[in-house]
Motif scaffolding. Structure first.
Motif, PDB file in Angstrom:
ATOM      1  N   HIS A  44      33.318  39.049  43.196  1.00 33.07           N
ATOM      2  CA  HIS A  44      34.328  39.742  43.998  1.00 33.07           C
ATOM      3  C   HIS A  44      33.732  40.983  44.659  1.00 33.07           C
ATOM      4  O   HIS A  44      33.985  41.274  45.835  1.00 33.07           O
ATOM      5  N   ASP A 106      42.832  36.811  42.961  1.00 33.28           N
ATOM      6  CA  ASP A 106      42.514  38.005  43.753  1.00 33.28           C
ATOM      7  C   ASP A 106      41.181  37.841  44.475  1.00 33.28           C
ATOM      8  O   ASP A 106      41.030  38.246  45.632  1.00 33.28           O
ATOM      9  N   ARG A 109      41.631  35.471  47.380  1.00 37.76           N
ATOM     10  CA  ARG A 109      42.363  36.104  48.485  1.00 37.76           C
ATOM     11  C   ARG A 109      41.398  36.859  49.390  1.00 37.76           C
ATOM     12  O   ARG A 109      41.433  36.727  50.621  1.00 37.76           O
TER      13      ARG A 109
END
Length: 376
Positions: A44, A106, A109
């Motif tokens: 991430h 998350d 996304r």
């Protein structure tokens, strides 16, 4: 999917500045994915750092071209950090109502937003797809303006083998491939080399591996289109062009069951091998993948397809097959997943529909579709 190895503690705790190296040279800006022991699998933090760099370079008049490469000798990127997704999916399968609010949701996304941004980036975005490029690696490369492959390129969307579904815009890209080539690649997860990547529309140009350093050096001083003229060559022969007859005939069927039946009955050795490959994949993932792929063209632009993929991915977090698939392929490496349901016949319409009909707990992914609206 990623071919990541066990990492040292220092590698696990390395910050995004170490995992994505940034530099500018002349008129070119370079992104280097820097987790070579993990085959440059995306985290991430890496996705966020790439996005921040694209923002800075978009508004820097000195930067005319952006280039993404991978550190090490094995490839650009093998996908997302599959071990992190495994832990998240385990939690999601035990507590389905919380799955879509998880760290993986998350991550996706922001990752899918980045994929859409790359596709609409206002400056030439050059992806060097040398070596292994799979899953999330396709997402940060195949949506670019200039996609370069070499004789070492091995490109794939192998998600059905871990009980998942092609994402990062993969169903969009594969739906655009000629005939039924995209269906073949999406369901089997087959790897393709440079010529077949060009045929399927996953890449644009072939540059020999040994010429890459000189080509990249030229980008600092010359527009990419000028530099390409000197380095683009014909790729080595591929395989898919000669297999179009059986691929188009077999994969045109409306259901996975019929596709398998046609493959087994066709007579071509490669068709029988494809049927055997499909028998090893998650039956649920195969049916969801075919539905997503066939529906992609009707959704419109890439952004709408990514929105569908986000819903499907979040639904998969609460599935048994994703946990079992990663366990078998990456964690225990026994290569013997025990899928539930175990057969195509046992996968119901409701099993497939839940991947498309349930909004993610954290909210839908809403993507802009014009450059003026894109502001991440």
């Amino acid at each position: 999917m990623t071919g990541s190895e066990e990492l040292t503690e220092s590698e696990k705790t390395a910050d995004s500045a170490e995992q994505v190296l940034l530099r500018t040279e002349g008129h070119a800006a370079f992104l280097t994915l820097n987790r070579p022991r993990a085959l440059n699998a995306l985290t991430h933090a890496m996705v966020r750092r790439i996005d921040e760099a694209l923002t800075a370079w978009e508004h820097d008049p000195a930067v005319r071209t952006v280039v993404i490469t991978g550190a090490g000798e094995r490839g650009l990127c093998a996908g997302g950090d599959i071990r992190a997704i495994y832990e998240d999916a385990r939690a999601g399968s035990e507590e389905p109502t919380a799955a879509s609010a998880s760290a993986s949701a998350d991550f996706w996304r922001d990752e899918y937003r980045l994929n859409a941004r790359i596709a609409r980036y206002p400056k030439p975005y050059v992806a060097v797809m040398d070596g292994i490029v799979m899953g999330g690696g396709v997402g940060v490369s195949a949506h670019g303006d200039v996609r370069v492959v070499t004789e070492r390129s091995r490109i794939a969307m192998p998600e059905t083998g871990i009980g998942f579904v092609p994402d990062v815009g993969g169903t969009y890209l594969l739906a655009l491939a000629p005939g039924e080539l995209g269906t073949h690649l999406a369901l089997t997860g087959a790897q393709v080399g440079s010529a077949d990547a060009l045929l399927c529309g996953l890449a644009d140009h072939f540059v020999p591996h040994d010429d890459l350093p000189r080509f990249l050096g030229e980008l600092a001083a010359r527009p990419v289109w000028d530099a390409l003229k000197e380095y683009v060559r014909q790729p080595p022969p591929g395989e898919l062009a000669g297999q179009r007859r059986w691929i188009d005939a077999c994969y045109a069927a409306d259901t996975v069951e019929e596709i398998v039946a046609r493959l087994r009955g066709h007579g071509a050795r490669a068709a029988e091998a494809a049927a055997e490959t499909l028998a090893t994949k998650s039956p649920t993932a195969l049916k969801v993948t075919l539905t997503a792929l066939r529906g992609a063209p009707g959704l419109g632009p890439l952004e709408r397809v990514l929105e569908q993929e986000y819903r499907v991915s979040c639904a998969a977090l609460s599935s048994y097959d994703l946990v079992e698939g990663i366990r078998a392929q990456v964690i225990d490496k026994d290569r013997s997943p025990r899928w539930k349901p175990a057969t195509l016949a046992e996968v119901t319409g409701a099993d497939v529909a839940r991947h498309f009909g349930t909004p993610p707990a954290g909210g839908e992914l809403h993507l802009a579709t014009t450059p003026q609206e894109v502001a991440w």
